[in-house]
Design an enzyme around this catalytic site. Structure first.
Site, PDB file in Angstrom:
ATOM      1  N   ASP A   1       1.192  -1.219  -0.610  1.00  0.00           N
ATOM      2  CA  ASP A   1      -0.504  -0.064   0.124  1.00  0.00           C
ATOM      3  C   ASP A   1       0.813   1.225  -0.356  1.00  0.00           C
ATOM      4  O   ASP A   1       1.587   1.161   0.567  1.00  0.00           O
ATOM      5  CB  ASP A   1      -1.045   0.134   0.841  1.00  0.00           C
ATOM      6  CG  ASP A   1      -1.835   0.664   0.996  1.00  0.00           C
ATOM      7  OD1 ASP A   1      -2.064   1.410  -0.649  1.00  0.00           O
ATOM      8  OD2 ASP A   1      -2.883   1.636   2.368  1.00  0.00           O
TER       9      ASP A   1
ATOM     10  N   LEU B   1      10.633 -20.571  -5.286  1.00  0.00           N
ATOM     11  CA  LEU B   1       9.946 -19.622  -4.421  1.00  0.00           C
ATOM     12  C   LEU B   1       8.440 -19.627  -4.698  1.00  0.00           C
ATOM     13  O   LEU B   1       8.189 -19.986  -6.262  1.00  0.00           O
ATOM     14  CB  LEU B   1       9.581 -18.181  -3.958  1.00  0.00           C
ATOM     15  CG  LEU B   1       8.991 -17.803  -3.434  1.00  0.00           C
ATOM     16  CD1 LEU B   1      10.531 -16.531  -2.604  1.00  0.00           C
ATOM     17  CD2 LEU B   1       7.897 -16.551  -4.653  1.00  0.00           C
TER      18      LEU B   1
ATOM     19  N   HIS C   1       2.558   3.103  -9.719  1.00  0.00           N
ATOM     20  CA  HIS C   1       2.186   1.951  -9.412  1.00  0.00           C
ATOM     21  C   HIS C   1       3.074   1.543  -9.877  1.00  0.00           C
ATOM     22  O   HIS C   1       3.939   0.310  -9.571  1.00  0.00           O
ATOM     23  CB  HIS C   1       0.247   1.601 -10.469  1.00  0.00           C
ATOM     24  CG  HIS C   1      -0.472   1.866  -9.434  1.00  0.00           C
ATOM     25  ND1 HIS C   1      -1.424   1.501  -8.223  1.00  0.00           N
ATOM     26  CD2 HIS C   1      -1.050   2.663  -9.328  1.00  0.00           C
ATOM     27  CE1 HIS C   1      -1.927   2.215  -7.415  1.00  0.00           C
ATOM     28  NE2 HIS C   1      -2.095   3.173  -8.885  1.00  0.00           N
TER      29      HIS C   1
END
Ligand code: IPE
Ligand code: IPE
Ligand code: MG
Length: 254
Positions: A32, A143, A49
């Site tokens: 955020d 991962l 962004h």
């Protein structure tokens, strides 16, 4: 007693455990603050962004180096459709760019990619690209990256409940056999251990409909820094904080 990390998977809560500074198996992050990062520089939100997407790359690298097995990134909530068509289009474009330009590299790094959420809402073309990325990386052994896209924790629970209710309706399931493990197996994160650690940047202290069921016993770390500033040092600091926590799962303190 060291925490048997995989033991928290599928909602099975181990009795009498605590952390010993070990690395969390599953880290989930509410990324955020992109908008505020851009605003503080007099830039449009999309610039925040874009910078946030670069932070994703740094975060992934840090997670792999630290030996984290599962990383879930909250990229777009089911409520983020409220942002209006311009910002949604910008975010969708960024997602498309990221998938087209980053998946090959992630594949080389043995990252397994999964998308959780109502991805069909991004349109069939992008949805197909996401499915191809999942297929391409499905057998990777490094991962596991879960990208939460149009994800909502309440909706996740609702869709799991519907699937279970349908099985009861078909006569395939006795309602008395419904338990927490069964619910976990019907969530969008089926097969993925519950997050050990949930991180949120940008100084907000809320969960915003993220992994509601799955984070029942997660540790939470809230950072004041904004997501585009997240880097390997931040990741190491967060793991350090986690390492000092004592996880009790309801048992007596050690
Ligand atoms: C997080 O940054 C990215 C998404 C929710 C898509 P924000 O866009 O929420 O940034 P702030 O909270 O307005 O600063
Ligand atoms: C949460 O951030 C969702 C993501 C980071 C993808 P928001 O910025 O949408 O959350 P609220 O609206 O401040 O709770
Ligand atoms: Mg926000």
């Amino acid at each position: 007693m060291p925490l048997p990390l995989g033991a928290v998977a599928q909602g099975a809560v181990p009795a009498g455990t605590s952390t010993d500074g070990s690395v969390p198996q599953h880290v989930a992050i509410i990324m955020d603050g992109n908008g505020r990062w851009a605003a503080s520089r007099g830039l449009p939100r999309i610039a925040g962004h874009r910078a946030g997407a670069e932070a994703v790359t740094r975060c992934l690298r840090a997670a792999r180096r630290q030996g984290v097995e599962y990383l879930t990134l909250y990229a777009f909530s089911s409520e983020n459709w409220r942002r209006g068509p311009d910002e949604v289009a910008d975010l969708t474009g960024l997602l498309r760019f990221y998938v087209r330009h980053k998946v090959a590299e992630l594949h080389r790094e043995q990252v397994r990619i999964l998308f959780v959420g109502e991805v069909h809402r991004f349109g069939s073309d992008l949805c197909d690209e996401l499915a191809r990325a999942e297929q391409l990386t499905a057998h990777n052994t490094g991962l596991t990256l879960l990208l939460a896209l149009s994800y909502g924790g309440r909706n996740d629970i609702v869709q799991a409940t519907k699937a279970i209710a349908r099985a009861v309706q078909r006569g395939e399931l006795d309602p008395d056999t419904i338990d927490e493990n069964m619910m976990s197996r019907h969530l969008l994160t089926a097969g993925i251990p519950d997050p050990d650690l949930v991180v949120r940047t940008s100084g907000e202290h809320r969960i915003s409909n993220f992994l509601l069921w799955q984070s029942a016993y997660a540790e939470f770390v809230f950072l004041d820094s904004l997501w585009p500033d997240f880097d390997e040092t931040t990741f190491a600091q967060v793991l350090e904080i986690y390492g000092r926590r004592e996880r009790r799962f309801g048992a007596r303190p050690a």
